[in-house]
Design a protein around this motif. Structure first.
Motif, PDB file in Angstrom:
ATOM      1  N   LEU A 196     -20.958 -24.877   8.152  1.00  0.00           N
ATOM      2  CA  LEU A 196     -21.020 -23.537   7.566  1.00  0.00           C
ATOM      3  C   LEU A 196     -19.637 -22.893   7.519  1.00  0.00           C
ATOM      4  CD1 LEU A 196     -24.306 -22.165   9.186  1.00  0.00           C
ATOM      5  CD2 LEU A 196     -23.989 -23.234   6.946  1.00  0.00           C
ATOM      6  N   THR A 197     -18.803 -23.186   8.508  1.00  0.00           N
ATOM      7  CA  THR A 197     -17.426 -22.685   8.513  1.00  0.00           C
ATOM      8  C   THR A 197     -16.672 -23.213   7.298  1.00  0.00           C
ATOM      9  OG1 THR A 197     -17.360 -22.541  10.927  1.00  0.00           O
ATOM     10  CG2 THR A 197     -15.246 -22.680   9.786  1.00  0.00           C
ATOM     11  N   ALA A 198     -16.832 -24.505   7.014  1.00  0.00           N
ATOM     12  CA  ALA A 198     -16.167 -25.102   5.851  1.00  0.00           C
ATOM     13  C   ALA A 198     -16.647 -24.456   4.550  1.00  0.00           C
ATOM     14  CB  ALA A 198     -16.424 -26.607   5.831  1.00  0.00           C
ATOM     15  N   ILE A 199     -17.947 -24.176   4.461  1.00  0.00           N
ATOM     16  CA  ILE A 199     -18.499 -23.540   3.250  1.00  0.00           C
ATOM     17  C   ILE A 199     -17.885 -22.154   3.052  1.00  0.00           C
ATOM     18  CG2 ILE A 199     -20.602 -22.545   2.253  1.00  0.00           C
ATOM     19  CD1 ILE A 199     -22.137 -24.870   3.543  1.00  0.00           C
ATOM     20  N   LEU A 200     -17.742 -21.391   4.131  1.00  0.00           N
ATOM     21  CA  LEU A 200     -17.173 -20.050   4.023  1.00  0.00           C
ATOM     22  C   LEU A 200     -15.691 -20.089   3.652  1.00  0.00           C
ATOM     23  CD1 LEU A 200     -18.847 -18.175   7.024  1.00  0.00           C
ATOM     24  CD2 LEU A 200     -19.242 -17.814   4.588  1.00  0.00           C
TER      25      LEU A 200
ATOM     26  N   LEU B  80     -22.006 -15.530  10.557  1.00  0.00           N
ATOM     27  CA  LEU B  80     -20.621 -15.998  10.657  1.00  0.00           C
ATOM     28  C   LEU B  80     -19.746 -15.307   9.618  1.00  0.00           C
ATOM     29  CD1 LEU B  80     -18.677 -17.939  12.072  1.00  0.00           C
ATOM     30  CD2 LEU B  80     -19.357 -19.708  10.444  1.00  0.00           C
ATOM     31  N   LEU B  81     -20.282 -15.114   8.422  1.00  0.00           N
ATOM     32  CA  LEU B  81     -19.580 -14.366   7.377  1.00  0.00           C
ATOM     33  C   LEU B  81     -19.249 -12.960   7.865  1.00  0.00           C
ATOM     34  CD1 LEU B  81     -18.859 -13.547   4.371  1.00  0.00           C
ATOM     35  CD2 LEU B  81     -21.269 -12.950   4.150  1.00  0.00           C
ATOM     36  N   GLY B  82     -20.232 -12.275   8.436  1.00  0.00           N
ATOM     37  CA  GLY B  82     -20.013 -10.912   8.904  1.00  0.00           C
ATOM     38  C   GLY B  82     -18.936 -10.833   9.958  1.00  0.00           C
ATOM     39  N   GLN B  83     -18.956 -11.772  10.908  1.00  0.00           N
ATOM     40  CA  GLN B  83     -17.966 -11.712  11.980  1.00  0.00           C
ATOM     41  C   GLN B  83     -16.553 -11.934  11.460  1.00  0.00           C
ATOM     42  OE1 GLN B  83     -17.297 -14.864  14.634  1.00  0.00           O
ATOM     43  NE2 GLN B  83     -17.166 -13.579  16.433  1.00  0.00           N
ATOM     44  N   THR B  84     -16.378 -12.911  10.581  1.00  0.00           N
ATOM     45  CA  THR B  84     -15.033 -13.198  10.086  1.00  0.00           C
ATOM     46  C   THR B  84     -14.476 -12.020   9.287  1.00  0.00           C
ATOM     47  OG1 THR B  84     -15.971 -14.301   8.132  1.00  0.00           O
ATOM     48  CG2 THR B  84     -15.432 -15.681  10.028  1.00  0.00           C
ATOM     49  N   ARG B  85     -15.345 -11.303   8.569  1.00  0.00           N
ATOM     50  CA  ARG B  85     -14.860 -10.156   7.773  1.00  0.00           C
ATOM     51  C   ARG B  85     -14.452  -8.996   8.672  1.00  0.00           C
ATOM     52  NH1 ARG B  85     -15.468 -14.652   5.134  1.00  0.00           N
ATOM     53  NH2 ARG B  85     -15.435 -14.421   2.881  1.00  0.00           N
TER      54      ARG B  85
ATOM     55  N   PHE C 101      -3.956 -13.350  11.150  1.00  0.00           N
ATOM     56  CA  PHE C 101      -5.315 -13.667  10.725  1.00  0.00           C
ATOM     57  C   PHE C 101      -5.751 -12.904   9.471  1.00  0.00           C
ATOM     58  CE2 PHE C 101      -5.399 -14.570  15.334  1.00  0.00           C
ATOM     59  CZ  PHE C 101      -5.740 -15.913  15.269  1.00  0.00           C
ATOM     60  N   SER C 102      -4.872 -12.076   8.921  1.00  0.00           N
ATOM     61  CA  SER C 102      -5.273 -11.284   7.753  1.00  0.00           C
ATOM     62  C   SER C 102      -4.769 -11.870   6.442  1.00  0.00           C
ATOM     63  CB  SER C 102      -4.759  -9.846   7.893  1.00  0.00           C
ATOM     64  OG  SER C 102      -3.345  -9.811   7.855  1.00  0.00           O
ATOM     65  N   VAL C 103      -4.183 -13.068   6.495  1.00  0.00           N
ATOM     66  CA  VAL C 103      -3.697 -13.732   5.282  1.00  0.00           C
ATOM     67  C   VAL C 103      -4.835 -14.531   4.660  1.00  0.00           C
ATOM     68  CG1 VAL C 103      -2.058 -15.404   4.339  1.00  0.00           C
ATOM     69  CG2 VAL C 103      -1.356 -13.863   6.182  1.00  0.00           C
TER      70      VAL C 103
ATOM     71  N   THR D 288     -10.108 -16.467   0.512  1.00  0.00           N
ATOM     72  CA  THR D 288     -10.984 -16.184   1.642  1.00  0.00           C
ATOM     73  C   THR D 288     -10.149 -16.065   2.913  1.00  0.00           C
ATOM     74  OG1 THR D 288     -11.331 -18.562   2.017  1.00  0.00           O
ATOM     75  CG2 THR D 288     -12.946 -17.409   0.644  1.00  0.00           C
ATOM     76  N   PRO D 289     -10.637 -15.330   3.928  1.00  0.00           N
ATOM     77  CA  PRO D 289      -9.891 -15.203   5.196  1.00  0.00           C
ATOM     78  C   PRO D 289     -10.057 -16.479   6.026  1.00  0.00           C
ATOM     79  CG  PRO D 289     -11.940 -13.987   5.339  1.00  0.00           C
ATOM     80  CD  PRO D 289     -11.857 -14.515   3.924  1.00  0.00           C
ATOM     81  N   TYR D 290      -9.357 -17.532   5.617  1.00  0.00           N
ATOM     82  CA  TYR D 290      -9.611 -18.861   6.175  1.00  0.00           C
ATOM     83  C   TYR D 290      -9.168 -19.009   7.630  1.00  0.00           C
ATOM     84  CZ  TYR D 290      -4.645 -20.035   5.376  1.00  0.00           C
ATOM     85  OH  TYR D 290      -3.278 -20.060   5.403  1.00  0.00           O
ATOM     86  N   ARG D 291      -8.137 -18.285   8.033  1.00  0.00           N
ATOM     87  CA  ARG D 291      -7.645 -18.436   9.410  1.00  0.00           C
ATOM     88  C   ARG D 291      -8.644 -17.927  10.448  1.00  0.00           C
ATOM     89  NH1 ARG D 291      -1.261 -16.697   8.428  1.00  0.00           N
ATOM     90  NH2 ARG D 291      -0.639 -18.656   7.381  1.00  0.00           N
ATOM     91  N   PRO D 292      -9.132 -16.683  10.334  1.00  0.00           N
ATOM     92  CA  PRO D 292     -10.138 -16.260  11.313  1.00  0.00           C
ATOM     93  C   PRO D 292     -11.449 -17.035  11.165  1.00  0.00           C
ATOM     94  CG  PRO D 292      -9.870 -14.582   9.611  1.00  0.00           C
ATOM     95  CD  PRO D 292      -8.761 -15.582   9.430  1.00  0.00           C
ATOM     96  N   THR D 293     -11.766 -17.474   9.935  1.00  0.00           N
ATOM     97  CA  THR D 293     -12.997 -18.238   9.740  1.00  0.00           C
ATOM     98  C   THR D 293     -12.943 -19.549  10.514  1.00  0.00           C
ATOM     99  OG1 THR D 293     -13.306 -17.280   7.533  1.00  0.00           O
ATOM    100  CG2 THR D 293     -14.499 -19.310   8.024  1.00  0.00           C
TER     101      THR D 293
END
Length: 503
Positions: free
Chosen positions: A176-180, A356-361, A376-378, A385-390
Motif C-alpha cells: 500500500l505504501t508503494a501504491i501511495l 496511511l494516506l491520511g497520516q502521510t498528508r 519530508f515536505s518535498v 506525491t509526498p514520497y519521503r514521509p510515505t
C-alpha cells in the motif's frame, strides 16, 4: 539585542493565515497533484469507514450493551459524527490544504494547538493502520487455511501460538505504501474497485438476511438495564465512572449510549477525507459532498446490517468475533459466511490504504510548516506525491504491524479521533469571529450552537472510554509537547518569519 527578543515569545498561539496556507500549496517543490473528484472522495470515505466495525462490532455491542437497539446506537454515533462532519466540511472547503484538523487548528487556534492535534493524528492514523493490517491478516489466514494452505507458524504473528512475525500484515502495508507513492489517482481507482466489492458484500448480507429474520428475536427491542456482573473497576472503568461515580449499565437506554461509544470505532475515517483537500480538483464544492456523502451512506448501511443480524439470531446468541458470518451459519447457510469473510478481507485493504494516506498528508503538512524536518515536505518530481514521509511511515508501520500485538491499543484510535472533533468544532466558532470575511462555499449551520452541541456530544463519548486509554493518550501528548518545544517551536517557518519581521 532588541527588547522584543528579550520579552516572552507570544508565538505559542500564533495562527497561520488561510491565504498563507494556500500560497504554500503553490510552491512547485512542495505542491501536490490535484486529481480527485467528489466521487473519488466519497469512495475514499466509504472505503475507510466500512471495515472492522461493521464486520465485528455489531455482534459485540448487541450481545453486551444494547441488544436489537444496536441500530439506535449506530444512529447516535452517526449523529455525533454528522455534527463533526458539518464542521469539517466548512473548514475543508475554506482551507483546502493537506493536513485536515491540523491545518484547520493552525488557521484558527494557533500553532501549539495545531501541533498537539497533528501529533494526535499521527498516532491515530498510524495505530489505526497497524491495527487494521493485523485484522486483515487474520481474515486472510482464515481464507488460506480454508483452502488447505498454511503459513509457517512463526510467520503468523504474535497473536498466534508460536508466532513471532506477521508476514501478511507487514507485506500489506509495504504494498500500500508503494501504491501511495505512485499516485493518488491510482489509489483512487484501486479503492473504487475494492469498495465496490465491499459494498456488494454488505448488500448481500442485508438482502439475503431479510429472508431469515424472525420477529421474536427483536423482543425486547431495548432489553432491561443491568449492571455488568461484578461491575467495572480499576483503570478499565470508563472515565465518567472514575470521575463522577456514574455506574454504566448494560442494556436499557443508557446501554444504547454505552454501545454508541464502542461502535464509534466503526465510523472512524470520514475525517481522513479532509486530508486530501489539497489534491482535490474543486475542493470548495467537492469536499463537503465527499465528507457528508460518505458518512450518510455508511450510517444507512450500518443501521440496516444491525437490524438484519439481530433479527436473524437472538442478540444473546450472537458471535462476538464474527457475528455476520456466524449468523448465516446459524440458519444453515455457511456459503454466505464465506462471502462475508472474503468481503472483510478485501475491504480492510482500503481501510489501511486510506488511513496511511491520511497520516502521510498530516506529516507532510507539518514538515512543510517546519514543525517537522522540511526534508519530508518535498514531493516526488514525477508523481507529485509526498514520497519521503510515505516511505518512512510505511516502513515503520509495517514493522509495528509485523512484530506487535496491538489490539488493546485500538481504543487510542477512538480517543484521538474524538479529540480532533472537539478542536475542529471549536475552530469553526473561532474562525467565524476572527475571519468573518473569508469566502466560505459551505457554511456550518447554526453556529455557534451546532459546534457547541458537537463538542458536548463528543466529550460525552470520550468520557465513556476507559481511564487507561486516557492515561496512555496523556503520555503520548506529553511526549508531543516536549518534541514541540525541543524542535518544532524553534524551526517553525511562521516563527522564523515573525522573528525576522521584528528586526
Amino acid at each position: 539585542m532588541s527588547t522584543d527578543q528579550k520579552s516572552p515569545d507570544p508565538g505559542l498561539f500564533r495562527t497561520k493565515s488561510v491565504e498563507q496556507s494556500i500560497r504554500d500549496t503553490e510552491e512547485p517543490e512542495h505542491a501536490l497533484k490535484k486529481s480527485l473528484s467528489a466521487w473519488d472522495l466519497t469512495v475514499f470515505g466509504v472505503g475507510v469507514i466500512i471495515g472492522t466495525g461493521i464486520f465485528v462490532l455489531t455482534g459485540k455491542v448487541a450481545k453486551e450493551n444494547a441488544g436489537p437497539a444496536t441500530a439506535l446506537a449506530f444512529v447516535v454515533a452517526g449523529v455525533v459524527c454528522a455534527l463533526a462532519a458539518l464542521c469539517y466540511a466548512e473548514f475543508a472547503s475554506t482551507v483546502p490544504v493537506a493536513g485536515s484538523a491540523y491545518t484547520f487548528a493552525y488557521a484558527s487556534l494557533g500553532e501549539l494547538v495545531a501541533w498537539i492535534i497533528g501529533w494526535d493524528l499521527v498516532l491515530e492514523f498510524a495505530l489505526g493502520t497497524a491495527v487494521v493490517a493485523v485484522g486483515w491478516s487474520g481474515y486472510v489466514r482464515s481464507l488460506i487455511d480454508n483452502a488447505g494452505w498454511h503459513l509457517p507458524a512463526a510467520l503468523e504473528g504474535p497473536d498466534v501460538a508460536g508466532g513471532t512475525f506477521d508476514i501478511l500484515a507487514f507485506l500489506l502495508v509495504l504494498v500500500l505504501t508503494a501504491i501511495l507513492v505512485v499516485g493518488m489517482k491510482l489509489s483512487a481507482r484501486i479503492t473504487a474497485i475494492v469498495v465496490a466489492i465491499k459494498v456488494t458484500v454488505v448488500m448481500i448480507v442485508i438482502i439475503a438476511g431479510l429472508f431469515f429474520i424472525v420477529g421474536d428475536n427483536y423482543k425486547p427491542f431495548i432489553p432491561p438495564s443491568q449492571v455488568p456482573p461484578g461491575g467495572i473497576s480499576g483503570w478499565d472503568a470508563p472515565l465518567v465512572q472514575l470521575l463522577f461515580g456514574y455506574e454504566p449499565t448494560n442494556f436499557g437506554v443508557m446501554g444504547i449510549f454505552t454501545a454508541a461509544s464502542v461502535v464509534f470505532f466503526a465510523f472512524i475515517g470520514f475525517d481522513v477525507v479532509a486530508t486530501a483537500a489539497e489534491e482535490t480538483k474543486n475542493p470548495q464544492r467537492d469536499m463537503p459532498r465527499g465528507i457528508i456523502g460518505s458518512l450518510l451512506v455508511c450510517t444507512v448501511l450500518y443501521v440496516a446490517v444491525s437490524i438484519v443480524v439481530t433479527g436473524m439470531q437472538h442478540y444473546s446468541q450472537l458471535s462476538v468475533s464474527a457475528p455476520l458470518a456466524d449468523a448465516f451459519k446459524s440458519v444453515g447457510h455457511p456459503f454466505y459466511a464465506g462471502i462475508i469473510s472474503f468481503g472483510a478481507a478485501v475491504g480492510l485493504t482500503t481501510v489501511c490504504l486510506i488511513l496511511l494516506l491520511g497520516q502521510t498528508r498530516v506529516f507532510f503538512a507539518m514538515s512543510r510548516d517546519g514543525l517537522l524536518p522540511r526534508f519530508f515536505s518535498v514531493t516526488h518530481p514525477r508523481f507529485r506525491t509526498p514520497y519521503r514521509p510515505t516511505i518512512l511511515l510505511g516502513v515503520i508501520i509495517a514493522i509495528v504491524a509485523g512484530f506487535t500485538s496491538i489490539n488493546e491499543l485500538a481504543t487510542l484510535v477512538n480517543i484521538g479521533t474524538l479529540f480532533a472533533f472537539v478542536l475542529v468544532a471549536i475552530g469553526v466558532i473561532v474562525l467565524r469571529r476572527t475571519r468573518p470575511d473569508l469566502p466560505r462555499s459551505f457554511r456550518t449551520p447554526w453556529v455557534p450552537m451546532l459546534p457547541i452541541v458537537s463538542v458536548a456530544a463528543t466529550v460525552w463519548l470520550m468520557l465513556n472510554l476507559p481511564g487507561e486509554t486516557w492515561f496512555r493518550f496523556a503520555v503520548w501528548m506529553v511526549i508531543g509537547v516536549a518534541v514541540y518545544f525541543l524542535y518544532g517551536r524553534r524551526h517553525s517557518r511562521l516563527g522564523k518569519e515573525g522573528r525576522n519581521a521584528r528586526y
